[in-house]
Design an enzyme around this catalytic site. Structure first.
Site, PDB file in Angstrom:
ATOM      1  CB  ILE A 120      -0.869   0.005   1.292  1.00  0.00           C
ATOM      2  CG1 ILE A 120      -1.734  -1.248   1.368  1.00  0.00           C
ATOM      3  CG2 ILE A 120      -1.649   1.298   1.441  1.00  0.00           C
ATOM      4  CD1 ILE A 120      -3.022  -1.176   0.632  1.00  0.00           C
ATOM      5  CB  CYS A 121       1.150   4.168  -2.217  1.00  0.00           C
ATOM      6  SG  CYS A 121       1.918   5.795  -2.207  1.00  0.00           S
TER       7      CYS A 121
END
Lengths: 119, 102, 130
Positions: free
Chosen positions: C77-78
């Site tokens: 997940i960024c």
């Protein structure tokens, strides 16, 4: 390993976050010593419009980032001539110096890159 | 280098297909997925444009997305090949890179 | 063949997460390697364990977690996109002084460098979004 990466921007700024979050990817990508080119087609050309003033919508004006790219060795910015013409834009309307390409030349540009990022 | 272009929007709603066709090069391919599959149907206002593009470009349509939307292969324009997800994976390998027209 | 997959949209509103899941499952079934799945933009919403879809609907988040457990998939997940949208792991919760965290099992939060590195190390980038 150096890859030729093409970042394709097709959307206008502010209405969606794609333009803003594309800039983040470009800046991080430059730190990886990749061969980076940015392409603006369709509504993506609106990202480069000069005189953006976001005070009235209380969003971050990120248009200055495009002229700062040079400091990150991101120097290859291309825009579609046809996209500009269709939207009534001239090169002098843009916030940064770009190379204007015909859509036919853009086909070759896409062809010669190893990876295409889409925003 | 050849490109697999993916289009996931209905041509009746968005210009993604139109943009894709403007930049697609002879010998490349277009895969229609999600709402993009509507461009593959016979008797639509896009049929002529699609037929012209098909002379130089290979067209594919993701069968699970088509079936989900109530269309069988008989409703798809001749010359468009049907693939499943395994076929989708094969296409991404057959062509050198993937350009998603989102 | 080594793949990196980018997912740009959250679950349920768009087919994005479903298409990406089906593609990844098919690639794994064919014996290919999926080096990483990178969740960007609203795609970070795939990583919250607090979703509770109706019983008769697919559970997109559980499905990701299960696939990660089965195939040792790297679901990233960024961090910048996640902070904006309220997706936190325990470490981020403490660092940002928040009162809860919600990251689903099998996901990890990291930077955009993971996308670029994954692209450099992979043979193909396939992007799903809207």
């Amino acid at each position: 390993m150096i890859k030729k990466c093409l970042y394709v921007n097709r959307r206008a700024p502010y209405g969606t976050s794609y333009a803003l979050e594309a800039i983040d990817v470009v800046l991080i990508g430059s730190a990886f010593d990749q061969d980076i080119s940015l392409l603006f087609i369709d509504d993506g050309v609106f990202q480069l419009k000069s005189d953006q003033d976001t005070t009235g919508i209380e969003m971050k004006n990120f248009s200055s980032a495009y002229s700062a790219f040079e400091m990150y060795d991101v120097e290859k910015l291309y825009v579609s001539k046809e996209a500009m013409t269709a939207r009534g834009l001239k090169k002098r309307d843009l916030v940064v110096d770009v190379e204007v390409l015909s859509d036919n030349a853009i086909k070759d540009l896409m062809d010669e890159h190893d990876v295409i990022f889409s925003f | 280098m050849s490109i697999l272009h993916t289009v996931n929007k209905s041509p009746f709603e968005k210009n993604n297909l139109e943009s894709c066709l403007r930049y697609v090069k002879s010998g490349s391919a277009v895969l229609l997925i999600e709402d993009g599959i509507y461009a593959a149907l016979k008797n639509t206002c896009f049929e002529k444009e699609m037929a012209t593009a098909m002379k130089e470009v290979n067209f594919y349509c993701l069968a699970p997305d088509m079936k989900a939307r109530g269309f069988s292969e008989s409703k798809i324009m001749d010359g468009i090949k049907m693939v499943d997800y395994a076929g989708f994976v094969d296409l991404t390998i057959e062509y050198d890179k993937v350009q998603a027209w989102l | 063949m080594k793949f990196i997959i980018q997912v740009n949209k959250g679950p349920y509103q768009h087919q994005t997460a479903d298409s990406a899941y089906q593609f990844i499952s098919a690639a794994l079934a064919k014996g290919h390697e999926v080096l990483r799945v990178f969740f960007y933009h609203d795609g970070v919403n795939n990583g919250t364990r607090l979703t509770a879809p109706p019983q008769d609907d697919r559970n997109v988040v559980h499905r990701w977690s299960a696939l990660a457990a089965e195939h040792d998939l790297d679901l990233v997940i960024c961090v910048a996109a996640a902070q904006r949208r309220g997706i936190l792991d325990e470490r981020e919760m403490n660092r940002l002084d928040k009162d809860a965290h919600n990251l689903a099992p099998g996901f990890r939060i990291s930077g955009l460098g993971q996308l670029i590195e994954g692209v450099v190390l992979s043979d193909r980038l396939v992007v799903f979004g809207d």
